[in-house]
Scaffold this active site. Sequence first.
Site, PDB file in Angstrom:
ATOM      1  CB  ALA A 137      42.085  83.989  28.384  1.00  0.00           C
TER       2      ALA A 137
ATOM      3  CD  GLU B  37      41.860  81.960  22.901  1.00  0.00           C
ATOM      4  OE1 GLU B  37      41.870  81.118  21.735  1.00  0.00           O
ATOM      5  OE2 GLU B  37      41.195  81.585  23.819  1.00  0.00           O
TER       6      GLU B  37
ATOM      7  CG  ASP C  53      36.181  78.107  30.586  1.00  0.00           C
ATOM      8  OD1 ASP C  53      35.622  77.088  30.919  1.00  0.00           O
ATOM      9  OD2 ASP C  53      35.759  79.233  30.216  1.00  0.00           O
TER      10      ASP C  53
ATOM     11  CB  CYS D  83      30.289  75.286  29.630  1.00  0.00           C
ATOM     12  SG  CYS D  83      28.141  75.890  29.762  1.00  0.00           S
TER      13      CYS D  83
END
Length: 610
Positions: free
Chosen positions: A411, A435, A480, A533
């Site tokens: 996160a 996290e 992510d 990303c």
Amino acid sequence: MLVSVAARDAYANLALPPLLVERRITGRDAAFVTELTYGTLRHRGTLDAILAAGSSRPIDKVDLRVLQALRLGAYQLLFTRVPDHAAVAGTVEVARVALTDGPARFVNAVLRRVAERALDEWLTEVTPPLGEDPIGHLAIRYSHPEWVVRAVADALGEDTARLGEPDSETAKALAADNERPGVDLAARPGRIEPKQLAAEIQSELGRWTRPPAPTTAPAPDASAATPVADAAVAAPASGAVPAADAAAATAEGATPAAGAEGATPAAGAEGATPAAGAEGTASAASAEGVAPAPPAADADGVAAAAPAEEAALVGSDEGPAEGVVAETASDEEAEGEADAGGSGAADDGVAELLGRWSPVAVKLPEGAPGNIAAIADGRAHVQDEGSQLCAWTLATAPLEGQDNRWLDLCAGPGGKAGLLASIGADRGAHLLAVEVTEHRAKLVEQAVEGMPATVLTADGRDVGTHPDLPEGGFDRVLVDAPCTGLGALRRRPEARWRKEPGDVPALAKLQRELLTAALKAARPGGIVAYVTCSPHLAETRVLVADVCRRTGAEPIDVRIVPEAAAAADLNPTPERVSAARAAALQLWPHRHGTDAMFLSLLRKPVGGHD
């Protein structure tokens, strides 16, 4: 400054703001230093090739401090409208003050050679022919390591023959990496509507009064060129100062309530495009009469607080700070807007600020995010529109059965978690945000404050062994994953020079473990979103296909969500060569205007996997 970035593994968006404050560099001078720093980092590969051709010594044998001075001077000569004499004199003076007369003479000789030709002429000399060596040509022309050029070409499905053509998609993607990114805000559902946020932005922009453009240029003053930031960056001499380019180092998902951890706007975090000029660097005090931009942070364009490194990370992919100041409209554009007048023009202006892909995205055309009231009070946050679209797609993809237990497995620093939690609040869902590092977990807590979310400091791979991470315990899961960050080179240009091909296998191993853990955490029939990303195939399609084969996870076509479908349909047909390829979404700066985010939706099978 550039010495810190190159030699100490610092990041410009983190190292520059406190240096500007420490050296009391403000206003247009701070903007000039910011432009030089980021422009030089972006175009380093091109600059080095040209400097090598103009130097009597091998570039790799030149002292780093001298080389950085050469890069700064060459950038001004080739990519800005700073007069040649001012660029050379200012850089030589910095070298003389910071180093000695010997290096200064060397800098003077090399820069004078560079000044003899324009950029196009140099590129013709230093780049191999496109048809003979397309990888080498593109690497120098667009300032990327060759391995990154290959990775982008592979992701776009272009072979060597296609790369040899002047209009290749790879060339367009690489060129987009060298453009300054815009600033996107996410209007948090339930707290503010996108149109309301756009109206607030218009109101804030209307408060600024543009100063009159100078009509004459002051005489150059060599004494104004003082050594700055490790003696590599010079405050500009009078008469050669580009338009203001102040920036705010606001982290993705952060608001000013987060304090010094990246929520306070600060000049030097870059991303703003100056008002005019070649490559966006017109001289503000030149005879061209370009007016400087309005202040971004305070009256001088510099905020006192500098962000912590973790506050500038994007998701968990070690990406860049997303909060920056956007391009300032030229005086002509501003006058045209004023002439339009009327309520209809105002309505059109609001519509123009709305995002293209994410239904909650709003563009910030200029100014600092921290100046917007909705950012200050937590109704909105800074987040790239592609990042928003990934979170939105996970949250709105059709799901049968229970749908109130959501999980963000990686996160930090909280951008996607903040958006997911705000969406979930309207639907009775609770988000568990995981996290692994405590200081980044605190950033996530700030991002989801006041929302139905819990932050857990734990390793996302501990699903099934950690008591708060049960197997099959969640309906929607986001992973992510940490990645090379090749999709965010617009925002963190130095990353292209810092990453190596050897970094990919270790990252892919971690990504595979996290995605496998996410599938364990999902209930049967639950949805997992895998996001990076990076467009690198080893981190995206290849990895997802391998995990699906191992776990039996079923790819879901992202086009079941209308917003994702619109973005996916922009990618050319040749990319859809298989069902798995069609199911995922790869965003591109040159196509979508976002970071190069990758998104794959997977469904955990209801039955077991043999």
